[in-house]
Design a protein around this motif. Sequence first.
Motif, mmCIF file in Angstrom:
data_model
loop_
_atom_site.group_PDB
_atom_site.id
_atom_site.type_symbol
_atom_site.label_atom_id
_atom_site.label_comp_id
_atom_site.label_asym_id
_atom_site.label_seq_id
_atom_site.Cartn_x
_atom_site.Cartn_y
_atom_site.Cartn_z
ATOM 1 N N SER A 164 0.832 -1.214 0.000
ATOM 2 C CA SER A 164 0.000 0.000 0.000
ATOM 3 C C SER A 164 0.861 1.257 0.000
ATOM 4 C CB SER A 164 -0.939 -0.002 1.207
ATOM 5 O OG SER A 164 -1.841 -1.096 1.124
ATOM 6 N N THR A 165 1.925 1.250 0.821
ATOM 7 C CA THR A 165 2.826 2.400 0.853
ATOM 8 C C THR A 165 3.501 2.586 -0.500
ATOM 9 O OG1 THR A 165 3.228 2.079 3.204
ATOM 10 C CG2 THR A 165 4.834 3.403 2.008
ATOM 11 N N TRP A 166 3.899 1.481 -1.120
ATOM 12 C CA TRP A 166 4.538 1.543 -2.444
ATOM 13 C C TRP A 166 3.571 2.140 -3.471
ATOM 14 C CZ3 TRP A 166 9.377 1.208 -4.041
ATOM 15 C CH2 TRP A 166 9.638 1.045 -5.406
ATOM 16 N N LEU A 167 2.306 1.744 -3.415
ATOM 17 C CA LEU A 167 1.307 2.301 -4.320
ATOM 18 C C LEU A 167 1.243 3.817 -4.202
ATOM 19 C CD1 LEU A 167 -1.362 1.871 -6.144
ATOM 20 C CD2 LEU A 167 -2.569 2.045 -3.974
ATOM 21 N N TRP A 168 1.159 4.322 -2.964
ATOM 22 C CA TRP A 168 1.064 5.770 -2.760
ATOM 23 C C TRP A 168 2.341 6.477 -3.220
ATOM 24 C CZ3 TRP A 168 -3.589 7.271 -2.521
ATOM 25 C CH2 TRP A 168 -4.561 6.536 -1.835
ATOM 26 N N LYS A 169 3.483 5.841 -3.002
ATOM 27 C CA LYS A 169 4.742 6.450 -3.445
ATOM 28 C C LYS A 169 4.787 6.568 -4.969
ATOM 29 C CE LYS A 169 8.598 5.060 -1.347
ATOM 30 N NZ LYS A 169 9.568 4.148 -0.693
ATOM 31 N N GLN A 170 4.287 5.544 -5.657
ATOM 32 C CA GLN A 170 4.262 5.613 -7.118
ATOM 33 C C GLN A 170 3.324 6.725 -7.589
ATOM 34 O OE1 GLN A 170 6.554 3.767 -8.907
ATOM 35 N NE2 GLN A 170 7.083 3.442 -6.760
ATOM 36 N N TRP A 171 2.222 6.888 -6.896
ATOM 37 C CA TRP A 171 1.274 7.925 -7.280
ATOM 38 C C TRP A 171 1.867 9.317 -7.059
ATOM 39 C CZ3 TRP A 171 -2.183 8.363 -10.630
ATOM 40 C CH2 TRP A 171 -3.107 9.404 -10.610
ATOM 41 N N VAL A 172 2.625 9.486 -5.989
ATOM 42 C CA VAL A 172 3.312 10.756 -5.760
ATOM 43 C C VAL A 172 4.253 11.051 -6.927
ATOM 44 C CG1 VAL A 172 5.048 11.911 -4.319
ATOM 45 C CG2 VAL A 172 3.132 10.737 -3.244
ATOM 46 N N ASN A 173 4.955 10.032 -7.407
ATOM 47 C CA ASN A 173 5.845 10.199 -8.562
ATOM 48 C C ASN A 173 5.075 10.669 -9.794
ATOM 49 O OD1 ASN A 173 8.904 8.781 -8.499
ATOM 50 N ND2 ASN A 173 7.600 8.276 -6.773
ATOM 51 N N ILE A 174 3.900 10.089 -10.005
ATOM 52 C CA ILE A 174 3.083 10.461 -11.168
ATOM 53 C C ILE A 174 2.591 11.900 -11.052
ATOM 54 C CG2 ILE A 174 0.821 10.042 -12.245
ATOM 55 C CD1 ILE A 174 1.417 7.035 -11.822
ATOM 56 N N LEU A 175 2.116 12.263 -9.868
ATOM 57 C CA LEU A 175 1.630 13.634 -9.668
ATOM 58 C C LEU A 175 2.752 14.645 -9.893
ATOM 59 C CD1 LEU A 175 -0.700 13.298 -6.548
ATOM 60 C CD2 LEU A 175 -1.353 13.443 -8.967
ATOM 61 N N ARG A 176 3.951 14.299 -9.460
ATOM 62 C CA ARG A 176 5.090 15.201 -9.647
ATOM 63 C C ARG A 176 5.396 15.372 -11.132
ATOM 64 N NH1 ARG A 176 11.268 14.457 -7.296
ATOM 65 N NH2 ARG A 176 12.048 16.460 -8.053
ATOM 66 N N MET A 177 5.347 14.265 -11.867
ATOM 67 C CA MET A 177 5.615 14.320 -13.306
ATOM 68 C C MET A 177 4.552 15.157 -14.020
ATOM 69 S SD MET A 177 7.898 12.834 -15.486
ATOM 70 C CE MET A 177 8.237 11.090 -15.354
ATOM 71 N N ARG A 178 3.295 14.948 -13.654
ATOM 72 C CA ARG A 178 2.209 15.709 -14.279
ATOM 73 C C ARG A 178 2.327 17.203 -13.974
ATOM 74 N NH1 ARG A 178 -2.833 13.316 -15.717
ATOM 75 N NH2 ARG A 178 -3.963 14.928 -14.573
ATOM 76 N N LYS A 179 2.783 17.508 -12.743
ATOM 77 C CA LYS A 179 2.915 18.913 -12.346
ATOM 78 C C LYS A 179 3.914 19.644 -13.225
ATOM 79 C CE LYS A 179 3.265 21.720 -8.157
ATOM 80 N NZ LYS A 179 3.452 21.696 -6.682
ATOM 81 N N GLU A 180 4.884 18.907 -13.761
ATOM 82 C CA GLU A 180 5.881 19.516 -14.650
ATOM 83 C C GLU A 180 5.383 19.627 -16.089
ATOM 84 O OE1 GLU A 180 9.781 17.979 -14.460
ATOM 85 O OE2 GLU A 180 9.959 18.292 -12.300
ATOM 86 N N GLY A 181 4.148 19.190 -16.319
ATOM 87 C CA GLY A 181 3.587 19.314 -17.659
ATOM 88 C C GLY A 181 3.845 18.132 -18.566
ATOM 89 N N VAL A 182 4.449 17.053 -18.030
ATOM 90 C CA VAL A 182 4.677 15.853 -18.833
ATOM 91 C C VAL A 182 3.358 15.101 -18.958
ATOM 92 C CG1 VAL A 182 5.915 13.652 -18.978
ATOM 93 C CG2 VAL A 182 7.075 15.689 -18.093
ATOM 94 N N PRO A 183 2.931 14.749 -20.170
ATOM 95 C CA PRO A 183 1.649 14.060 -20.337
ATOM 96 C C PRO A 183 1.725 12.594 -19.882
ATOM 97 C CG PRO A 183 2.733 14.302 -22.454
ATOM 98 C CD PRO A 183 3.592 15.024 -21.470
ATOM 99 N N VAL A 184 1.342 12.359 -18.629
ATOM 100 C CA VAL A 184 1.278 10.990 -18.099
ATOM 101 C C VAL A 184 -0.154 10.504 -18.281
ATOM 102 C CG1 VAL A 184 1.705 9.493 -16.124
ATOM 103 C CG2 VAL A 184 3.035 11.587 -16.392
ATOM 104 N N LEU A 185 -0.326 9.441 -19.054
ATOM 105 C CA LEU A 185 -1.654 9.016 -19.470
ATOM 106 C C LEU A 185 -2.292 7.987 -18.540
ATOM 107 C CD1 LEU A 185 -0.548 10.425 -22.000
ATOM 108 C CD2 LEU A 185 -1.562 8.611 -23.371
ATOM 109 N N GLY A 186 -1.460 7.229 -17.798
ATOM 110 C CA GLY A 186 -2.057 6.164 -17.001
ATOM 111 C C GLY A 186 -1.097 5.553 -16.004
ATOM 112 N N PHE A 187 -1.667 4.693 -15.161
ATOM 113 C CA PHE A 187 -0.939 4.007 -14.088
ATOM 114 C C PHE A 187 -1.459 2.580 -13.974
ATOM 115 C CE2 PHE A 187 -1.131 2.608 -9.608
ATOM 116 C CZ PHE A 187 0.223 2.478 -9.366
ATOM 117 N N THR A 188 -0.553 1.640 -13.733
ATOM 118 C CA THR A 188 -0.919 0.232 -13.657
ATOM 119 C C THR A 188 -0.332 -0.421 -12.420
ATOM 120 O OG1 THR A 188 -0.658 0.197 -16.068
ATOM 121 C CG2 THR A 188 -0.998 -1.935 -14.973
#
Length: 444
Positions: A348-372
């Motif tokens: 569960s902690t790993w899941l949230w950490k990955q999501w934080v990574n995605i949010l950070r990438m999106r904040k920089e304007g990189v088009p992140v389309l999905g998560f698996t």
Amino acid sequence: MKSFLTEIKQHFGDGNYEGDQFGGASGHNGNGLPTGLPNNFMFATGIECSYPTIDHGKTRRDLLAECDHYNRYQEDLGLVKEMGLKVLRYGLPYYKIQKDPGKYDWEFADLAMAEMQRLGITPILDLMHFGVPDWLGNFQNPELPVHFAAYCEAVAKRYPWVRYYTPVNEIYVTAKMSARDGIWNEQLKSDKAFVTALKHLVAASIMGTQRIAKHRPDCIIVQSESAEFTHELRAEHTFEVQMQNKMRFASLDLLYGHHPEGDVLNYLYDNGLTRREYDWFMAGVPPGYQVMGNDYYGRNEKIMLPNGEIVTSMDVLGWYNITRDYYQRYKKPVMHTETNTLGDKQASTWLWKQWVNILRMRKEGVPVLGFTWYSLIDQIDWDKGLERKVGTVNPCGLFDLDRKPRPVADAYKMLLQEYGQITIVPHGELFEITTAPATLKVEV
């Protein structure tokens, strides 16, 4: 002085202004379970489907069989829907379907695909996952691209409603494990065998994509590739380790027509890539809308100690930093295509950490389309890379092998409830959802 707010109140009332519900202060914030609209961020899971051979071809590892998916596919696909997920990375068992050139067995594939269609699940169809049919031999066979292309076309014709594909899963890992590490399939350990496997796999992906595009010119190709890095903790770096950190791009360089660094290109030439083959790879990006999927597990990122010992670093850089290197290189839309931990307690902690990574990438304007989160159910023997058939259950799924939810399933549901209706990119609604093919030969 009279406030402008007084004037606004007299003319429009006290808040909840008409028209503001269409995306203003009272617009939607993106929470709620995914709707499946084309502009939705793609939250996904996957069903583990690896099928390499070991024991020099005598033993086939088929994780769909070992995890009992063939018997429980309806139950498994029902769990995807129960989770509130609309997207599924799903691998048909290539080695069982293409029986011979021109001869196919669609019995199981038809059942599974019909059930996905009935449940409204969008598959990202994985067409080669670490193995080939016995009659094709292995990845050293130069006929692989031709026969695989025929298979891809057969799939596209049989399931014309499918738009998303991963032609060849983790090309770099497939070549490395099969031809340089000596663990799967041909079980070779040479640079020449590795380069041979690499070029055959990339060519197979390109030719397969072309066959798919014949029938779905609007196909979306989600290339799943391992995001790797080795930290070398030595005062003077060695050529070997630094080359590893460059070679991780080799598969995508050839696939996307990106010129590799000089020392990588020399390595490829020295080990069997011809100039004619290289020019063929550099001719342009394959057809379809190309998405760069990066798989990230803590074990992908390693630390080499001064004494040469290699240990797992568990996200010193993380998905964000490593994938950002890939994005800067290829400038393609991104998807986090695989992640998990092999331990239930940390999941569960790993899941949230990955999501934080995605949010950070999106904040920089990189088009992140999905998560698996990969995968839906627990896996077997991945702690030893499927090298030996022991039967060790790896508790990395959203559900265990009895199809009972693990804590990470609840965490994922919480994530979906909070973020399930965010758009692929901010204001993604403005982009027309089109059936037109991609037309650019190169990215500009």
